[in-house]
Scaffold this motif. Sequence first.
Motif, mmCIF file in Angstrom:
data_model
loop_
_atom_site.group_PDB
_atom_site.id
_atom_site.type_symbol
_atom_site.label_atom_id
_atom_site.label_comp_id
_atom_site.label_asym_id
_atom_site.label_seq_id
_atom_site.Cartn_x
_atom_site.Cartn_y
_atom_site.Cartn_z
ATOM 1 N N ARG A 51 0.822 -1.209 0.000
ATOM 2 C CA ARG A 51 0.000 0.000 0.000
ATOM 3 C C ARG A 51 0.855 1.257 0.000
ATOM 4 O O ARG A 51 0.445 2.295 -0.499
ATOM 5 N N LYS A 52 2.035 1.170 0.594
ATOM 6 C CA LYS A 52 2.864 2.358 0.763
ATOM 7 C C LYS A 52 3.363 2.889 -0.576
ATOM 8 O O LYS A 52 3.644 2.126 -1.501
ATOM 9 N N ALA A 53 3.528 4.200 -0.649
ATOM 10 C CA ALA A 53 4.092 4.823 -1.843
ATOM 11 C C ALA A 53 5.583 4.519 -1.926
ATOM 12 O O ALA A 53 6.285 4.481 -0.916
ATOM 13 N N THR A 54 6.040 4.282 -3.146
ATOM 14 C CA THR A 54 7.462 4.010 -3.357
ATOM 15 C C THR A 54 7.881 4.557 -4.706
ATOM 16 O O THR A 54 7.047 4.749 -5.602
ATOM 17 N N SER A 55 9.149 4.827 -4.873
ATOM 18 C CA SER A 55 9.679 5.374 -6.121
ATOM 19 C C SER A 55 10.510 4.330 -6.848
ATOM 20 O O SER A 55 11.193 3.506 -6.232
ATOM 21 N N VAL A 56 10.460 4.370 -8.174
ATOM 22 C CA VAL A 56 11.269 3.478 -9.001
ATOM 23 C C VAL A 56 11.907 4.282 -10.122
ATOM 24 O O VAL A 56 11.378 5.320 -10.540
ATOM 25 N N SER A 57 13.051 3.805 -10.607
ATOM 26 C CA SER A 57 13.775 4.472 -11.681
ATOM 27 C C SER A 57 14.088 3.481 -12.791
ATOM 28 O O SER A 57 14.434 2.324 -12.526
ATOM 29 N N PHE A 58 13.997 3.968 -14.020
ATOM 30 C CA PHE A 58 14.305 3.158 -15.186
ATOM 31 C C PHE A 58 15.428 3.803 -15.986
ATOM 32 O O PHE A 58 15.762 4.978 -15.776
ATOM 33 N N PRO A 59 16.032 3.100 -16.947
ATOM 34 C CA PRO A 59 17.193 3.628 -17.669
ATOM 35 C C PRO A 59 16.893 4.914 -18.442
ATOM 36 O O PRO A 59 15.822 5.057 -19.052
ATOM 37 N N ALA A 60 17.842 5.832 -18.439
ATOM 38 C CA ALA A 60 17.703 7.094 -19.180
ATOM 39 C C ALA A 60 17.697 6.842 -20.684
ATOM 40 O O ALA A 60 17.179 7.664 -21.466
ATOM 41 N N SER A 61 18.265 5.712 -21.108
ATOM 42 C CA SER A 61 18.383 5.415 -22.541
ATOM 43 C C SER A 61 17.068 4.981 -23.178
ATOM 44 O O SER A 61 16.953 4.925 -24.401
ATOM 45 N N TRP A 62 16.063 4.649 -22.367
ATOM 46 C CA TRP A 62 14.794 4.204 -22.939
ATOM 47 C C TRP A 62 14.089 5.359 -23.635
ATOM 48 O O TRP A 62 14.133 6.508 -23.164
ATOM 49 N N ASN A 63 13.409 5.065 -24.730
ATOM 50 C CA ASN A 63 12.595 6.054 -25.438
ATOM 51 C C ASN A 63 11.175 5.964 -24.900
ATOM 52 O O ASN A 63 10.355 5.185 -25.386
ATOM 53 N N TYR A 64 10.874 6.727 -23.884
ATOM 54 C CA TYR A 64 9.611 6.569 -23.152
ATOM 55 C C TYR A 64 8.384 6.935 -23.976
ATOM 56 O O TYR A 64 7.282 6.466 -23.700
ATOM 57 N N SER A 65 8.572 7.745 -24.996
ATOM 58 C CA SER A 65 7.438 8.124 -25.840
ATOM 59 C C SER A 65 6.933 6.961 -26.685
ATOM 60 O O SER A 65 5.818 7.000 -27.218
ATOM 61 N N GLU A 66 7.754 5.887 -26.789
ATOM 62 C CA GLU A 66 7.382 4.729 -27.600
ATOM 63 C C GLU A 66 6.586 3.685 -26.815
ATOM 64 O O GLU A 66 6.098 2.718 -27.390
ATOM 65 N N TRP A 67 6.497 3.870 -25.515
ATOM 66 C CA TRP A 67 5.797 2.887 -24.681
ATOM 67 C C TRP A 67 4.306 3.231 -24.593
ATOM 68 O O TRP A 67 3.936 4.383 -24.347
ATOM 69 N N GLU A 68 3.467 2.220 -24.779
ATOM 70 C CA GLU A 68 2.013 2.387 -24.698
ATOM 71 C C GLU A 68 1.484 1.618 -23.496
ATOM 72 O O GLU A 68 1.816 0.452 -23.313
ATOM 73 N N GLU A 69 0.687 2.275 -22.664
ATOM 74 C CA GLU A 69 0.085 1.589 -21.519
ATOM 75 C C GLU A 69 -1.192 0.886 -21.971
ATOM 76 O O GLU A 69 -2.146 1.530 -22.418
ATOM 77 N N LEU A 70 -1.223 -0.450 -21.841
ATOM 78 C CA LEU A 70 -2.352 -1.249 -22.324
ATOM 79 C C LEU A 70 -3.270 -1.730 -21.218
ATOM 80 O O LEU A 70 -4.404 -2.122 -21.481
ATOM 81 N N LEU A 71 -2.790 -1.715 -19.977
ATOM 82 C CA LEU A 71 -3.616 -2.208 -18.880
ATOM 83 C C LEU A 71 -3.132 -1.599 -17.582
ATOM 84 O O LEU A 71 -1.924 -1.494 -17.351
ATOM 85 N N THR A 72 -4.074 -1.192 -16.738
ATOM 86 C CA THR A 72 -3.723 -0.694 -15.414
ATOM 87 C C THR A 72 -4.832 -1.023 -14.434
ATOM 88 O O THR A 72 -6.001 -1.142 -14.828
ATOM 89 N N THR A 73 -4.479 -1.171 -13.173
ATOM 90 C CA THR A 73 -5.474 -1.393 -12.135
ATOM 91 C C THR A 73 -5.752 -0.105 -11.371
ATOM 92 O O THR A 73 -6.550 -0.081 -10.454
ATOM 93 N N ALA A 74 -5.049 0.971 -11.742
ATOM 94 C CA ALA A 74 -5.202 2.257 -11.060
ATOM 95 C C ALA A 74 -5.458 3.329 -12.121
ATOM 96 O O ALA A 74 -6.027 3.043 -13.174
ATOM 97 N N ASN A 75 -5.036 4.552 -11.850
ATOM 98 C CA ASN A 75 -5.120 5.590 -12.858
ATOM 99 C C ASN A 75 -4.031 5.387 -13.900
ATOM 100 O O ASN A 75 -2.973 4.819 -13.612
ATOM 101 N N ILE A 76 -4.275 5.851 -15.118
ATOM 102 C CA ILE A 76 -3.267 5.762 -16.168
ATOM 103 C C ILE A 76 -2.004 6.472 -15.696
ATOM 104 O O ILE A 76 -2.053 7.597 -15.188
ATOM 105 N N ASN A 77 -0.881 5.818 -15.846
ATOM 106 C CA ASN A 77 0.393 6.341 -15.362
ATOM 107 C C ASN A 77 1.436 6.072 -16.438
ATOM 108 O O ASN A 77 2.056 5.013 -16.454
#
Length: 557
Positions: free
Chosen positions: A510-536
């Motif tokens: 339940r607790k909030a936590t932070s995560v980090s991913f590689p700077a080299s990823w092209n984040y604009s190319e990722w599409e969110e297809l499923l979520t159990t919460a708000n779109i993130n």
Amino acid sequence: MADLAVQTKQKKKTEKNSWWKEAVGYQIYPRSFKDSNHDGIGDLNGIRQKLPYLKELGIDFIWINPIYASPNVDNGYDISDYQAIHEDFGTMDDFQALLKEAHELGLKIIMDLVVNHTSDQHPWFIESKKSLDNPYRDYYHWADATNEVPPNNWQSFFGGSTWTYDETTEQSYFHVFAKEQPDLNWKNSNVRHEIYQMIRWWLDLGIDGFRIDAISHIQKEPWDFKITDNQWAPFMNVAGIELYLKELRAIFNEYNILTVGEASGVPHHEADAWTGDHGYFNMIFELEHCQRIGELGSQKGSIPHLKQSLNEWQTSLEHNGWNALYLENHDTPRSVSVYGDDSPEAAKALATVLLLLKGTPFIYQGQEVGMTNYPFRSIEEINAADTIHFYQTLLAQGKMTNEALKIAVNWSRDHGRTPFQWENASHGGFSTTEPWLKVNENYRIINAAQKEMENSSIFHHYQTLIRLKKQTDALIHGTFELLLPEHPTVFCYTRTTDTERWLILVQLDRKATSVSFPASWNYSEWEELLTTANINPLNQQMTLSDYEAHVYREKLV
């Protein structure tokens, strides 16, 4: 050209015989699934009634726990007749009707195969006890002993000695489970012949495979074997077992079936020998990921250990072998209680982790609606023999009644065996009379009928995940890589093919936590297809909380 034709034919045969790689299974504990004849016990016709429900969920095959004739000392795992149906569940005609209707719906059925032991009421053992020279004597393990001194100090899984003394013949017989479950002697070729005949009888009847119970215990060390660090070592994956498993494999290979072995004691780095291209089974159930943490009576599942163990199994079987995926079954507490907080959010998060791993998922009855552990208030509410034995042992050690109960029931198998909660009705819609085991009182809010009313229900989330997995090659055959391996609560991994990469990102807290991913990823190319919460949308820095789960896809070409 001839060689190419042969290779093509072999490839098609292999693909046909690997239907289970693209399938999702559903485990039914029949005594607790659905009562059709109003006696408080689930039965085969109850399963028949609910086949449309299972088809709607989207599963492909059903594993049914033992339904054979049995005195029920260990809820059907003590079999007295391998080719008869226990009267509590119905008749052989009922089973054949179930098999026919399931096949008409496109659902396959696999059975439990219990061949490490029988019931002490099986005709073989009844004969075996009569005399030292009885033809069936060597069907089981007997050794010289006295009533006070067993052949060795080995301990059974259910507590106490693995030996029970027989005054008539003045020897003891061996059992790794309850004394009413004597172990078969696999060294005896007649035993194996009888077992193999029985296996073919069921397969010729038309069933689609077996879950093979306790199969890693069929070989034993010599009786003078000295235990050092592992008390189960004398009868767990002992050298020489491969001779018998190869014989079983030869029979299984004659049929286009699914075989999954319960292989406790087989570590991940040896698993490909059991389930690889030349392994004994299509897949195996491992027990390594089920580690508990915390004080006795309040133990929970360890998320870091779950991640580490599943990662080891995923990587060990990456190129040779196949995983059987599960988070709960008839021998474990409910996963939403073990790894979560009993909430729908936790149930959906765990489903997202499980269903999209590489392997064949097994959903245990009620898992898809979020059934939770039962709040046992007295030992009289418990049926599981091992829990009762543990409770009595704790009392003998001086524990007070309340403390002994809390410790004994914390990890009881009966948590997973309470009757299925079908609707907000008397006894949860499982039966019209008092069930054999109490129904959890939360059936009023946790039940399968919710699926008709709530598009955001746990059931619908399972439906969506099943459909997504079966439609996506990367989620079936794609490679697996664990990300954020050191994070204590986030389970994150990728599934990748040449054309796309999927990211499964789940916070198991339940607790909030932070995560980090590689700077080299092209984040604009990722599409969110499923979520159990708000779109993130996926970003290099993200904050997660409240068991939220996200599934992203990146097209690579």
